[in-house]
Design a protein around this motif. Structure first.
Motif, PDB file in Angstrom:
ATOM      1  N   ILE A 145       0.841  -1.204   0.000  1.00 45.20           N
ATOM      2  CA  ILE A 145       0.000   0.000   0.000  1.00 45.20           C
ATOM      3  C   ILE A 145       0.869   1.243   0.000  1.00 45.20           C
ATOM      4  CG2 ILE A 145      -1.689   1.311   1.341  1.00 45.20           C
ATOM      5  CD1 ILE A 145      -2.870  -1.336   2.268  1.00 45.20           C
ATOM      6  N   LEU A 146       1.940   1.235   0.793  1.00 43.44           N
ATOM      7  CA  LEU A 146       2.831   2.384   0.832  1.00 43.44           C
ATOM      8  C   LEU A 146       3.503   2.616  -0.516  1.00 43.44           C
ATOM      9  CD1 LEU A 146       4.496   1.903   4.330  1.00 43.44           C
ATOM     10  CD2 LEU A 146       2.746   3.546   3.692  1.00 43.44           C
ATOM     11  N   LEU A 147       3.865   1.551  -1.198  1.00 41.91           N
ATOM     12  CA  LEU A 147       4.465   1.677  -2.523  1.00 41.91           C
ATOM     13  C   LEU A 147       3.470   2.264  -3.519  1.00 41.91           C
ATOM     14  CD1 LEU A 147       7.044   1.112  -4.111  1.00 41.91           C
ATOM     15  CD2 LEU A 147       6.090  -1.119  -4.689  1.00 41.91           C
ATOM     16  N   LYS A 148       2.211   1.813  -3.449  1.00 37.51           N
ATOM     17  CA  LYS A 148       1.172   2.382  -4.317  1.00 37.51           C
ATOM     18  C   LYS A 148       0.993   3.872  -4.064  1.00 37.51           C
ATOM     19  CE  LYS A 148      -2.056  -1.405  -5.184  1.00 37.51           C
ATOM     20  NZ  LYS A 148      -3.421  -1.881  -4.900  1.00 37.51           N
ATOM     21  N   ILE A 149       0.958   4.249  -2.792  1.00 38.47           N
ATOM     22  CA  ILE A 149       0.784   5.663  -2.429  1.00 38.47           C
ATOM     23  C   ILE A 149       1.963   6.478  -2.944  1.00 38.47           C
ATOM     24  CG2 ILE A 149       0.677   7.262  -0.491  1.00 38.47           C
ATOM     25  CD1 ILE A 149      -0.843   5.075   1.051  1.00 38.47           C
ATOM     26  N   ARG A 150       3.175   5.937  -2.782  1.00 30.85           N
ATOM     27  CA  ARG A 150       4.375   6.656  -3.238  1.00 30.85           C
ATOM     28  C   ARG A 150       4.342   6.868  -4.740  1.00 30.85           C
ATOM     29  NH1 ARG A 150       8.649   3.535  -1.231  1.00 30.85           N
ATOM     30  NH2 ARG A 150       8.467   4.715   0.688  1.00 30.85           N
ATOM     31  N   LYS A 151       3.985   5.816  -5.499  1.00 28.88           N
ATOM     32  CA  LYS A 151       3.920   5.942  -6.955  1.00 28.88           C
ATOM     33  C   LYS A 151       2.836   6.925  -7.387  1.00 28.88           C
ATOM     34  CE  LYS A 151       5.814   1.471  -8.224  1.00 28.88           C
ATOM     35  NZ  LYS A 151       5.562   0.176  -8.881  1.00 28.88           N
ATOM     36  N   LYS A 152       1.701   6.886  -6.697  1.00 33.72           N
ATOM     37  CA  LYS A 152       0.601   7.801  -7.031  1.00 33.72           C
ATOM     38  C   LYS A 152       1.003   9.246  -6.769  1.00 33.72           C
ATOM     39  CE  LYS A 152      -4.201   8.769  -5.923  1.00 33.72           C
ATOM     40  NZ  LYS A 152      -5.346   8.444  -5.057  1.00 33.72           N
ATOM     41  N   LEU A 153       1.666   9.500  -5.649  1.00 36.16           N
ATOM     42  CA  LEU A 153       2.096  10.859  -5.335  1.00 36.16           C
ATOM     43  C   LEU A 153       3.148  11.358  -6.321  1.00 36.16           C
ATOM     44  CD1 LEU A 153       2.283  10.777  -1.445  1.00 36.16           C
ATOM     45  CD2 LEU A 153       0.658  12.020  -2.854  1.00 36.16           C
ATOM     46  N   LYS A 154       4.087  10.486  -6.706  1.00 31.09           N
ATOM     47  CA  LYS A 154       5.094  10.885  -7.687  1.00 31.09           C
ATOM     48  C   LYS A 154       4.443  11.218  -9.026  1.00 31.09           C
ATOM     49  CE  LYS A 154       9.305   8.874  -5.999  1.00 31.09           C
ATOM     50  NZ  LYS A 154      10.576   8.286  -6.381  1.00 31.09           N
ATOM     51  N   ARG A 155       3.462  10.424  -9.425  1.00 29.67           N
ATOM     52  CA  ARG A 155       2.769  10.674 -10.684  1.00 29.67           C
ATOM     53  C   ARG A 155       2.009  12.007 -10.627  1.00 29.67           C
ATOM     54  NH1 ARG A 155       2.945  10.314 -15.879  1.00 29.67           N
ATOM     55  NH2 ARG A 155       0.913  10.155 -16.837  1.00 29.67           N
TER      56      ARG A 155
END
Length: 86
Positions: A49-59
């Motif tokens: 979940i943290l990885l998904k959040i990180r990728k979403k924020l970077k995008r």
């Protein structure tokens, strides 16, 4: 009436007209109460979940910077053209 006296009298009259804001917010639901403890029910954060959040924020940041760059170019280009045309 001298200037200083008129300023003092207007400050006093404005102060008397102002509402007492401390009374206004005493009975609201928020605030700090030592006896009251906040009950929060947060889900556990897994690494996925943290990885998904990180990728979403970077995008989202990439899209934001792209928009800012495009708007800046759109604004700066006519200004430079007008400056060079003069």
């Amino acid at each position: 009436m001298p200037l200083a006296e008129s300023m003092i009298s207007s400050l006093k009259s404005n102060k008397s007209v102002m509402l007492d804001k401390s009374k206004r917010f005493r009975k609201t639901l928020g605030g700090y109460n030592k006896n009251r403890k906040g009950n929060f029910d947060f889900p556990e954060a897994t690494p996925e979940i943290l990885l998904k959040i990180r990728k979403k924020l970077k995008r989202e940041q990439q899209i934001l910077w792209l928009k800012i760059s495009i708007v800046s170019i759109i604004i700066i280009t006519p200004l430079v053209w007008m400056l060079l045309a003069s």
